[in-house]
Write an enzyme that holds these catalytic residues in place. Structure first.
Site, PDB file in Angstrom:
ATOM      1  N   SER A 144       0.852  -1.190   0.000  1.00 55.87           N
ATOM      2  CA  SER A 144       0.000   0.000   0.000  1.00 55.87           C
ATOM      3  C   SER A 144       0.883   1.235   0.000  1.00 55.87           C
ATOM      4  CB  SER A 144      -0.852  -0.003   1.279  1.00 55.87           C
ATOM      5  OG  SER A 144      -1.500   1.243   1.458  1.00 55.87           O
ATOM      6  N   TYR A 157      -1.311  -0.610  10.348  1.00 55.20           N
ATOM      7  CA  TYR A 157      -1.464  -0.951   8.920  1.00 55.20           C
ATOM      8  C   TYR A 157      -0.185  -0.613   8.151  1.00 55.20           C
ATOM      9  CZ  TYR A 157      -3.798  -1.055   4.308  1.00 55.20           C
ATOM     10  OH  TYR A 157      -4.171  -1.332   3.009  1.00 55.20           O
TER      11      TYR A 157
HETATM   12  N1  LIG Z   1      -8.628  -0.642  -1.287  1.00 56.28           N
HETATM   13  C1  LIG Z   1      -7.549   0.135  -1.136  1.00 56.28           C
HETATM   14  O1  LIG Z   1      -7.623   1.361  -1.235  1.00 56.28           O
HETATM   15  C2  LIG Z   1      -6.221  -0.484  -0.866  1.00 56.28           C
HETATM   16  C3  LIG Z   1      -5.115   0.367  -0.901  1.00 56.28           C
HETATM   17  C4  LIG Z   1      -3.869  -0.156  -0.662  1.00 56.28           C
HETATM   18  C5  LIG Z   1      -3.716  -1.503  -0.400  1.00 56.28           C
HETATM   19  N2  LIG Z   1      -4.803  -2.309  -0.369  1.00 56.28           N
HETATM   20  C6  LIG Z   1      -4.571  -3.713  -0.070  1.00 56.28           C
HETATM   21  O2  LIG Z   1      -5.119  -4.514  -1.094  1.00 56.28           O
HETATM   22  C7  LIG Z   1      -5.549  -5.744  -0.546  1.00 56.28           C
HETATM   23  C8  LIG Z   1      -6.990  -5.993  -0.943  1.00 56.28           C
HETATM   24  O3  LIG Z   1      -7.785  -4.957  -0.407  1.00 56.28           O
HETATM   25  P1  LIG Z   1      -9.285  -4.698  -0.880  1.00 56.28           P
HETATM   26  O4  LIG Z   1      -9.488  -3.245  -0.808  1.00 56.28           O
HETATM   27  O5  LIG Z   1      -9.562  -5.453  -2.121  1.00 56.28           O
HETATM   28  O6  LIG Z   1     -10.075  -5.338   0.372  1.00 56.28           O
HETATM   29  P2  LIG Z   1     -11.446  -6.177   0.469  1.00 56.28           P
HETATM   30  O7  LIG Z   1     -11.872  -6.076   1.884  1.00 56.28           O
HETATM   31  O8  LIG Z   1     -12.400  -5.765  -0.600  1.00 56.28           O
HETATM   32  O9  LIG Z   1     -10.954  -7.665   0.160  1.00 56.28           O
HETATM   33  C9  LIG Z   1     -10.063  -8.331   1.032  1.00 56.28           C
HETATM   34  C10 LIG Z   1     -10.367  -9.817   1.002  1.00 56.28           C
HETATM   35  O10 LIG Z   1      -9.446 -10.466   1.886  1.00 56.28           O
HETATM   36  C11 LIG Z   1     -10.149 -11.429   2.636  1.00 56.28           C
HETATM   37  N3  LIG Z   1      -9.461 -11.652   3.905  1.00 56.28           N
HETATM   38  C12 LIG Z   1      -9.315 -10.772   4.934  1.00 56.28           C
HETATM   39  N4  LIG Z   1      -8.657 -11.351   5.941  1.00 56.28           N
HETATM   40  C13 LIG Z   1      -8.385 -12.625   5.566  1.00 56.28           C
HETATM   41  C14 LIG Z   1      -7.738 -13.722   6.193  1.00 56.28           C
HETATM   42  N5  LIG Z   1      -7.246 -13.629   7.442  1.00 56.28           N
HETATM   43  N6  LIG Z   1      -7.633 -14.885   5.514  1.00 56.28           N
HETATM   44  C15 LIG Z   1      -8.150 -14.992   4.270  1.00 56.28           C
HETATM   45  N7  LIG Z   1      -8.791 -13.998   3.631  1.00 56.28           N
HETATM   46  C16 LIG Z   1      -8.901 -12.820   4.272  1.00 56.28           C
HETATM   47  C17 LIG Z   1     -11.540 -10.842   2.846  1.00 56.28           C
HETATM   48  O11 LIG Z   1     -12.494 -11.852   3.148  1.00 56.28           O
HETATM   49  C18 LIG Z   1     -11.786 -10.147   1.503  1.00 56.28           C
HETATM   50  O12 LIG Z   1     -12.440 -11.021   0.590  1.00 56.28           O
HETATM   51  C19 LIG Z   1      -5.339  -5.650   0.971  1.00 56.28           C
HETATM   52  O13 LIG Z   1      -4.126  -6.286   1.303  1.00 56.28           O
HETATM   53  C20 LIG Z   1      -5.247  -4.155   1.203  1.00 56.28           C
HETATM   54  O14 LIG Z   1      -4.488  -3.841   2.336  1.00 56.28           O
HETATM   55  C21 LIG Z   1      -6.055  -1.827  -0.594  1.00 56.28           C
END
Ligand SMILES: NC(=O)c1ccc[n+]([C@@H]2O[C@H](COP(=O)([O-])OP(=O)(O)OC[C@H]3O[C@@H](n4cnc5c(N)ncnc54)[C@H](O)[C@@H]3O)[C@@H](O)[C@H]2O)c1
Length: 273
Positions: A144, A157
């Site tokens: 991120s 985070y």
């Molecule tokens: N959305 C953003 O703005 C953003 C920005 C930077 C980084 N990220 C990173 O991208 C990745 C995906 O984020 P997103 O926004 O798609 O989130 P999201 O919540 O839409 O999806 C995350 C998925 O991970 C699964 N998950 C969570 N904990 C888990 C565990 N312990 N075991 C197995 N599955 C698990 C959830 O069930 C969910 O389906 C994350 O690592 C997040 O930190 C997201």
């Protein structure tokens, strides 16, 4: 991007039931790869796998908690037993919290580190072992902008995501001779369930002001970058952190008046997703 060079490859996508992971599953599948959708939300992962199978695609769902080392090992073992190979890991499973450092509880810290950092370590190690033994692999992990810049409310985070960048670099160096590349994406603010839960209205306003493109990104925009790094064509890229952030990390002072003729906005409080 053309997906023909992914035809017949096998990809594991953790967090594949939602958001960025789900967009990666859809893009990989459309490019002809077989996908293993690995998520704590097993029902949604299963429904997505069934929908892809109904379109004649190769897809399988596995329910797991990435914070458990044995479940990550099982994910890779099950993939090898079922498909005989593992070419790609897109590690997107993760959780977020927006809490100032002084208010961060032991529970917040332990949850974020165990899922976002230890869980990444377990999944990358399991995939790295299988891929290096076979002499080919692409590992792409979701860090991120919060792992690069110190945003308000991102003690746990940001520490987890920053640690993940160093894991990426060390693994990239160690696996470089084996045909396995390891890269990280640093998305900025992307419209997903995670952000709907994590970003307060204030964060959303501050964040948007700090993004030169003046908008949040989409999961598909991150998935396109993931697919490039996961493809055979990205053969000389390893240990890299690719920002997918609308220019957020590149920016200093943004004078919107000069760019758009709009009145100047108040100084933003920098934050990171
Ligand atoms: N959305 C953003 O703005 C953003 C920005 C930077 C980084 N990220 C990173 O991208 C990745 C995906 O984020 P997103 O926004 O798609 O989130 P999201 O919540 O839409 O999806 C995350 C998925 O991970 C699964 N998950 C969570 N904990 C888990 C565990 N312990 N075991 C197995 N599955 C698990 C959830 O069930 C969910 O389906 C994350 O690592 C997040 O930190 C997201």
């Amino acid at each position: 991007m053309g997906g023909s060079d992914l035809e017949g490859q096998i990809a594991v996508v953790t967090g594949g039931a939602s958001g960025i992971g789900r967009a990666a599953v859809e893009a990989l599948s459309a490019a002809g790869a077989g996908v293993v959708i690995a998520d704590r939300d097993g029902d949604t992962a299963q429904a997505l796998a069934a929908a892809l199978q109904a379109e004649g695609r190769s897809a399988h769902a596995i329910s797991l908690d990435i914070a458990k080392s044995t479940e990550c090992d099982h994910l890779v073992a099950d993939t090898l037993a079922r498909f005989g190979r593992l070419d790609i890991l897109i590690h997107s499973a993760g959780v977020g919290v927006e809490r100032r450092f002084l208010e961060t509880s032991d529970e917040d810290w332990e949850r974020l580190i165990s899922i976002d950092l230890s869980g990444s370590f377990y999944c990358m190690r399991a995939a790295g072992r299988a891929m290096s033994a076979r002499g080919y692999g692409r590992i792409v992990v979701l860090s991120s902008t919060a792992g690069v810049a110190g945003g308000t409310g991102r003690a746990a985070y940001g520490a987890a995501k920053g640690g993940l960048i160093m894991l990426t670099k060390v693994l990239a160096v160690e696996l470089a001779p084996t045909g396995v590349t390891v890269n990280a994406l640093a998305p900025g603010a992307i419209e997903t369930e995670l952000v709907a839960r994590m970003h307060s209205a204030e964060t959303r306003t501050n964040y948007t002001r700090s993004i030169p493109m003046d908008r949040y990104g989409t999961p598909a925009e991150v998935a396109h970058a993931a697919l490039f790094l996961a493809s055979p064509r990205a053969s000389y890229i390893t240990g890299h952190v690719l920002a997918v952030d609308g220019g957020f990390l590149a920016a200093g002072v943004i004078n919107r008046e000069a760019a758009t003729g709009a009145p100047p906005s108040p100084a933003p409080t920098r934050s990171t997703a």
